[in-house]
Design a protein around this motif. Structure first.
Motif, PDB file in Angstrom:
ATOM      1  N   CYS A  33       0.859  -1.181   0.000  1.00  0.00           N
ATOM      2  CA  CYS A  33       0.000   0.000   0.000  1.00  0.00           C
ATOM      3  C   CYS A  33       0.898   1.234   0.000  1.00  0.00           C
ATOM      4  O   CYS A  33       1.653   1.466   0.940  1.00  0.00           O
ATOM      5  CB  CYS A  33      -0.916   0.013   1.217  1.00  0.00           C
ATOM      6  N   ASN A  34       0.831   1.995  -1.060  1.00  0.00           N
ATOM      7  CA  ASN A  34       1.676   3.169  -1.193  1.00  0.00           C
ATOM      8  C   ASN A  34       1.205   4.292  -0.279  1.00  0.00           C
ATOM      9  O   ASN A  34       0.008   4.581  -0.196  1.00  0.00           O
ATOM     10  CB  ASN A  34       1.689   3.656  -2.646  1.00  0.00           C
ATOM     11  N   SER A  35       2.147   4.939   0.368  1.00  0.00           N
ATOM     12  CA  SER A  35       1.841   6.065   1.248  1.00  0.00           C
ATOM     13  C   SER A  35       1.146   7.161   0.433  1.00  0.00           C
ATOM     14  O   SER A  35       1.516   7.418  -0.726  1.00  0.00           O
ATOM     15  CB  SER A  35       3.138   6.615   1.854  1.00  0.00           C
ATOM     16  N   PRO A  36       0.068   7.781   1.031  1.00  0.00           N
ATOM     17  CA  PRO A  36      -0.373   7.675   2.420  1.00  0.00           C
ATOM     18  C   PRO A  36      -1.542   6.723   2.636  1.00  0.00           C
ATOM     19  O   PRO A  36      -2.426   7.012   3.456  1.00  0.00           O
ATOM     20  CB  PRO A  36      -0.785   9.114   2.727  1.00  0.00           C
ATOM     21  N   LEU A  37      -1.604   5.596   1.925  1.00  0.00           N
ATOM     22  CA  LEU A  37      -2.653   4.615   2.166  1.00  0.00           C
ATOM     23  C   LEU A  37      -2.307   3.760   3.385  1.00  0.00           C
ATOM     24  O   LEU A  37      -1.143   3.519   3.683  1.00  0.00           O
ATOM     25  CB  LEU A  37      -2.829   3.723   0.944  1.00  0.00           C
ATOM     26  N   TRP A  38      -3.366   3.329   4.058  1.00  0.00           N
ATOM     27  CA  TRP A  38      -3.205   2.413   5.187  1.00  0.00           C
ATOM     28  C   TRP A  38      -3.195   0.975   4.669  1.00  0.00           C
ATOM     29  O   TRP A  38      -3.984   0.618   3.789  1.00  0.00           O
ATOM     30  CB  TRP A  38      -4.367   2.542   6.162  1.00  0.00           C
ATOM     31  N   THR A  56      -6.018  -5.394   2.779  1.00  0.00           N
ATOM     32  CA  THR A  56      -6.525  -4.362   1.863  1.00  0.00           C
ATOM     33  C   THR A  56      -5.717  -3.079   2.026  1.00  0.00           C
ATOM     34  O   THR A  56      -4.904  -2.947   2.945  1.00  0.00           O
ATOM     35  CB  THR A  56      -8.011  -4.030   2.149  1.00  0.00           C
ATOM     36  N   CYS A  57      -5.958  -2.124   1.129  1.00  0.00           N
ATOM     37  CA  CYS A  57      -5.399  -0.780   1.248  1.00  0.00           C
ATOM     38  C   CYS A  57      -6.545   0.206   1.440  1.00  0.00           C
ATOM     39  O   CYS A  57      -7.495   0.215   0.654  1.00  0.00           O
ATOM     40  CB  CYS A  57      -4.601  -0.389   0.003  1.00  0.00           C
ATOM     41  N   ASP A  58      -6.471   1.028   2.488  1.00  0.00           N
ATOM     42  CA  ASP A  58      -7.531   1.985   2.817  1.00  0.00           C
ATOM     43  C   ASP A  58      -7.038   3.412   2.664  1.00  0.00           C
ATOM     44  O   ASP A  58      -5.921   3.738   3.076  1.00  0.00           O
ATOM     45  CB  ASP A  58      -8.000   1.805   4.269  1.00  0.00           C
ATOM     46  N   SER A  59      -7.881   4.276   2.103  1.00  0.00           N
ATOM     47  CA  SER A  59      -7.544   5.690   2.058  1.00  0.00           C
ATOM     48  C   SER A  59      -7.841   6.368   3.388  1.00  0.00           C
ATOM     49  O   SER A  59      -7.177   7.337   3.762  1.00  0.00           O
ATOM     50  CB  SER A  59      -8.310   6.387   0.929  1.00  0.00           C
ATOM     51  N   VAL A  60      -8.839   5.874   4.111  1.00  0.00           N
ATOM     52  CA  VAL A  60      -9.180   6.377   5.444  1.00  0.00           C
ATOM     53  C   VAL A  60      -9.562   5.189   6.313  1.00  0.00           C
ATOM     54  O   VAL A  60      -9.882   4.112   5.812  1.00  0.00           O
ATOM     55  CB  VAL A  60     -10.345   7.394   5.399  1.00  0.00           C
ATOM     56  N   ILE A  61      -9.552   5.419   7.617  1.00  0.00           N
ATOM     57  CA  ILE A  61     -10.093   4.425   8.550  1.00  0.00           C
ATOM     58  C   ILE A  61     -11.443   4.934   8.995  1.00  0.00           C
ATOM     59  O   ILE A  61     -11.541   5.866   9.812  1.00  0.00           O
ATOM     60  CB  ILE A  61      -9.157   4.207   9.754  1.00  0.00           C
ATOM     61  N   SER A  62     -12.474   4.381   8.450  1.00  0.00           N
ATOM     62  CA  SER A  62     -13.837   4.783   8.781  1.00  0.00           C
ATOM     63  C   SER A  62     -14.744   3.631   8.403  1.00  0.00           C
ATOM     64  O   SER A  62     -15.229   3.541   7.283  1.00  0.00           O
ATOM     65  CB  SER A  62     -14.227   6.073   8.035  1.00  0.00           C
ATOM     66  N   GLU A  63     -14.963   2.713   9.350  1.00  0.00           N
ATOM     67  CA  GLU A  63     -15.697   1.487   9.071  1.00  0.00           C
ATOM     68  C   GLU A  63     -16.862   1.325  10.038  1.00  0.00           C
ATOM     69  O   GLU A  63     -16.764   1.649  11.222  1.00  0.00           O
ATOM     70  CB  GLU A  63     -14.781   0.263   9.212  1.00  0.00           C
ATOM     71  N   THR A  85      -1.644  -0.066   9.290  1.00  0.00           N
ATOM     72  CA  THR A  85      -0.272   0.443   9.383  1.00  0.00           C
ATOM     73  C   THR A  85      -0.038   1.450   8.262  1.00  0.00           C
ATOM     74  O   THR A  85      -0.425   1.213   7.122  1.00  0.00           O
ATOM     75  CB  THR A  85       0.743  -0.703   9.263  1.00  0.00           C
ATOM     76  N   LEU A  86       0.601   2.567   8.604  1.00  0.00           N
ATOM     77  CA  LEU A  86       0.918   3.605   7.618  1.00  0.00           C
ATOM     78  C   LEU A  86       2.270   4.212   7.958  1.00  0.00           C
ATOM     79  O   LEU A  86       2.527   4.562   9.116  1.00  0.00           O
ATOM     80  CB  LEU A  86      -0.164   4.692   7.623  1.00  0.00           C
ATOM     81  N   THR A  87       3.125   4.326   6.955  1.00  0.00           N
ATOM     82  CA  THR A  87       4.404   5.030   7.108  1.00  0.00           C
ATOM     83  C   THR A  87       4.471   6.125   6.062  1.00  0.00           C
ATOM     84  O   THR A  87       4.262   5.866   4.875  1.00  0.00           O
ATOM     85  CB  THR A  87       5.596   4.077   6.933  1.00  0.00           C
ATOM     86  N   ARG A  88       4.712   7.369   6.512  1.00  0.00           N
ATOM     87  CA  ARG A  88       4.765   8.477   5.572  1.00  0.00           C
ATOM     88  C   ARG A  88       5.782   9.512   6.026  1.00  0.00           C
ATOM     89  O   ARG A  88       6.196   9.524   7.193  1.00  0.00           O
ATOM     90  CB  ARG A  88       3.393   9.133   5.412  1.00  0.00           C
ATOM     91  N   THR A 140       5.806   6.111  11.524  1.00  0.00           N
ATOM     92  CA  THR A 140       4.853   5.028  11.313  1.00  0.00           C
ATOM     93  C   THR A 140       3.741   5.107  12.350  1.00  0.00           C
ATOM     94  O   THR A 140       4.001   5.234  13.560  1.00  0.00           O
ATOM     95  CB  THR A 140       5.549   3.658  11.413  1.00  0.00           C
ATOM     96  N   ILE A 141       2.517   5.036  11.877  1.00  0.00           N
ATOM     97  CA  ILE A 141       1.338   5.002  12.738  1.00  0.00           C
ATOM     98  C   ILE A 141       0.733   3.607  12.625  1.00  0.00           C
ATOM     99  O   ILE A 141       0.542   3.092  11.515  1.00  0.00           O
ATOM    100  CB  ILE A 141       0.303   6.051  12.324  1.00  0.00           C
ATOM    101  N   VAL A 142       0.426   2.996  13.757  1.00  0.00           N
ATOM    102  CA  VAL A 142      -0.201   1.680  13.781  1.00  0.00           C
ATOM    103  C   VAL A 142      -1.475   1.768  14.599  1.00  0.00           C
ATOM    104  O   VAL A 142      -1.479   2.321  15.710  1.00  0.00           O
ATOM    105  CB  VAL A 142       0.731   0.607  14.376  1.00  0.00           C
ATOM    106  N   VAL A 143      -2.565   1.248  14.047  1.00  0.00           N
ATOM    107  CA  VAL A 143      -3.859   1.205  14.730  1.00  0.00           C
ATOM    108  C   VAL A 143      -4.238  -0.255  14.917  1.00  0.00           C
ATOM    109  O   VAL A 143      -4.275  -1.027  13.946  1.00  0.00           O
ATOM    110  CB  VAL A 143      -4.947   1.934  13.905  1.00  0.00           C
ATOM    111  N   HIS A 144      -4.496  -0.646  16.170  1.00  0.00           N
ATOM    112  CA  HIS A 144      -5.001  -1.971  16.475  1.00  0.00           C
ATOM    113  C   HIS A 144      -6.470  -1.836  16.869  1.00  0.00           C
ATOM    114  O   HIS A 144      -6.821  -0.969  17.692  1.00  0.00           O
ATOM    115  CB  HIS A 144      -4.239  -2.624  17.626  1.00  0.00           C
ATOM    116  N   TYR A 145      -7.302  -2.672  16.272  1.00  0.00           N
ATOM    117  CA  TYR A 145      -8.742  -2.613  16.568  1.00  0.00           C
ATOM    118  C   TYR A 145      -9.263  -4.023  16.733  1.00  0.00           C
ATOM    119  O   TYR A 145      -8.907  -4.933  15.971  1.00  0.00           O
ATOM    120  CB  TYR A 145      -9.491  -1.919  15.431  1.00  0.00           C
ATOM    121  N   VAL A 146     -10.110  -4.231  17.755  1.00  0.00           N
ATOM    122  CA  VAL A 146     -10.779  -5.520  17.927  1.00  0.00           C
ATOM    123  C   VAL A 146     -12.235  -5.275  18.264  1.00  0.00           C
ATOM    124  O   VAL A 146     -12.606  -4.230  18.828  1.00  0.00           O
ATOM    125  CB  VAL A 146     -10.130  -6.367  19.049  1.00  0.00           C
ATOM    126  N   THR A 147     -13.050  -6.244  17.891  1.00  0.00           N
ATOM    127  CA  THR A 147     -14.445  -6.271  18.343  1.00  0.00           C
ATOM    128  C   THR A 147     -14.692  -7.634  18.947  1.00  0.00           C
ATOM    129  O   THR A 147     -14.282  -8.660  18.400  1.00  0.00           O
ATOM    130  CB  THR A 147     -15.408  -5.982  17.185  1.00  0.00           C
TER     131      THR A 147
END
Length: 469
Positions: A33-38, A56-63, A85-88, A140-147
């Motif tokens: 996923c090319n920066s700035p994609l997640w 997948t590659c996400d442009s935003v985190i909004s689910e 994960t995103l590195t920019r 680098t920004i990392v987001v961990h999410y669980v449900t």
């Protein structure tokens, strides 16, 4: 709520519609996923371990996953997790606001340091906002999410703080600065590489006379330039000038200038404008332009413009432009150019091409009389004053035996004068049922098309017996 569902082989269009997902790839395939994609990795557990079930590659985190499996047949209904994960490159960095909201657990880390920690099972959405200062360079920004159970949704965003009272960090100095001087046009073209700051407003171009310290802003004077190229004409004094570029952010902070790059301008003395420009219609329904040379003795050529567009460069004091559109007005300008490339002020003249683009009205009173020697046509002459000639159409019925039928029209070869009101079309008396039509063509070449619903046709049966098919 309706849960968003993603198949491991979902299409790009479906993914975009479900929350900004740009690509989807089965877990076994490598995903970049090319920066700035997640880069989003889906796991069928809440420990986010093992092999991802979907990447997948996400442009935003909004689910908003609602109450179901976000990847049909791939993940369980509950107890699944996602790592983004995103590195920019953040350029000069600066103050940022991070926001996170989720049902259930969410953690946000910057360069391995946890900044937001809301890791618990909730029946409602929990939210948190933190202000951070990000150093310059890549991070680098990392987001961990669980449900765990129940409804599932998550949003994460990071935005620069652009208030002048908060942001005191200058943008980085633009890199890759070059200048190219075109002596013929007396133009300096400056180019540079785009900065990485997310709060970048643009760039400013400065120029100073060599030997002085007074800079003048020549580009981005009212608002910063958003492009990474700028063209400027220095005073044509034969003196040396230096240029530099500075970046400016949305808080108004300006970077240190680039290294100064010098140019030396050339002396320019433009010739006088052409004298007495005239525009006269010629025999080909175009225009003949004529003018008198200015008093300067070093004129090498003339540039001719039509409605602001350069159409030709000539050495004579005349120019002809043919095949212009009838009824259209053209604005012509002519500029003298000397041997050094200096361009004069413009001499101007307007010209309206005679004629119009309107076809003569349909012919009326058309009659067709079958005779042994063909079909005799009569019509009422067109009352319009600019009719140049008449043309005859004949249409025959077409049937290929496979269901395709219809009238097929073709134009006969004769050109009839503007005073004509009759015509004999010599044809064999074979008893065919045919159509005839007459169109008037005006001086400007306008005529009604045979397919025009306004055209008048007359139907006639030729003498004789139809030939056997």
């Amino acid at each position: 709520m309706t849960r968003t569902r993603l198949s491991a082989l979902a299409t790009t269009a479906a993914l975009v519609a479900s929350g900004g997902l740009l690509t989807a790839t089965p877990a076994a395939a490598a995903v970049t996923c090319n920066s700035p994609l997640w880069k989003a990795e889906y796991y069928a557990n809440t420990t986010l371990t093992g092999t991802p079930k979907l990447t997948t590659c996400d442009s935003v985190i909004s689910e908003n996953y609602g109450l179901g499996d976000p990847a049909v047949t791939t993940l369980p209904k509950d107890n699944f997790g996602v790592r983004w994960t995103l590195t920019r490159d953040f350029g000069s960095g600066g103050p940022f606001t991070f926001t996170a909201e989720a049902q259930d657990g969410i953690r946000v880390s910057l360069d391995g340091v946890r900044k937001i920690d809301l890791w618990k099972n909730n029946s409602t959405t929990q939210k948190k906002t933190v202000d951070l200062t990000i150093p310059s360079g890549r991070h680098t920004i990392v987001v961990h999410y669980v449900t765990w159970t129940g409804a599932a949704n998550v949003k994460v965003a990071y935005t620069p703080r652009t208030s002048a009272t908060v942001d005191k960090i200058r943008p980085l100095t633009p890199a890759g600065f070059t200048v190219a001087y075109d002596k013929t046009l007396n133009q300096v073209t400056s180019r540079w590489t785009a900065n990485k700051e997310m709060d970048l407003a643009g760039y400013r171009v400065y120029r100073r006379l060599t030997g002085t310290t007074a800079w003048s802003r020549v580009g981005g004077t009212t608002s910063p330039l958003t492009a990474t190229t700028f063209t400027n004409s220095p005073p044509p004094t034969g003196q040396a000038y230096a240029y530099e570029i500075r970046a400016v952010d949305k808080a108004g902070n300006e970077s240190v200038g680039t290294v100064d790059l010098p140019i030396t301008s050339v002396d320019r003395t433009a010739p006088g404008a052409p004298i007495g420009l005239k525009a006269v219609e010629n025999a080909l329904r175009g225009v003949d332009l004529t003018w008198t040379a200015p008093t300067a003795t070093d004129v090498a050529a003339y540039r001719v413009y039509s409605d602001g567009t350069l159409v030709d460069t000539v050495t004579a004091t005349a120019y002809s432009n043919q095949w212009l559109t009838p009824g259209t007005t053209y604005a012509y300008t002519v500029r003298a150019v000397d041997r050094a490339g200096n361009v004069s002020a413009a001499a101007s003249a307007s010209f309206t091409r005679s004629g119009d683009l309107v076809a003569p009205a349909p012919i009326t009173g058309l009659k067709a009389t079958p005779r042994e020697d063909g079909v005799f046509l009569e019509w009422t002459p067109s009352p319009e004053s600019d009719v140049k000639y008449y043309r005859i159409y004949r249409a025959e019925w077409y049937d290929n035996g496979e269901g395709e039928t219809g009238w097929v029209a073709y134009k006969l070869g004769d050109y009839l004068g503007p005073d004509a009101s009759s015509y004999l079309h010599g044809s064999a008396p074979d008893g065919e049922n045919v159509l005839y039509g007459v169109v008037a063509t005006d001086t400007w070449g306008n005529e009604m098309d045979a397919t025009d619903p306004g055209m008048n046709w007359v139907e006639v049966t030729e003498l004789g017996t139809p030939e056997a098919g």
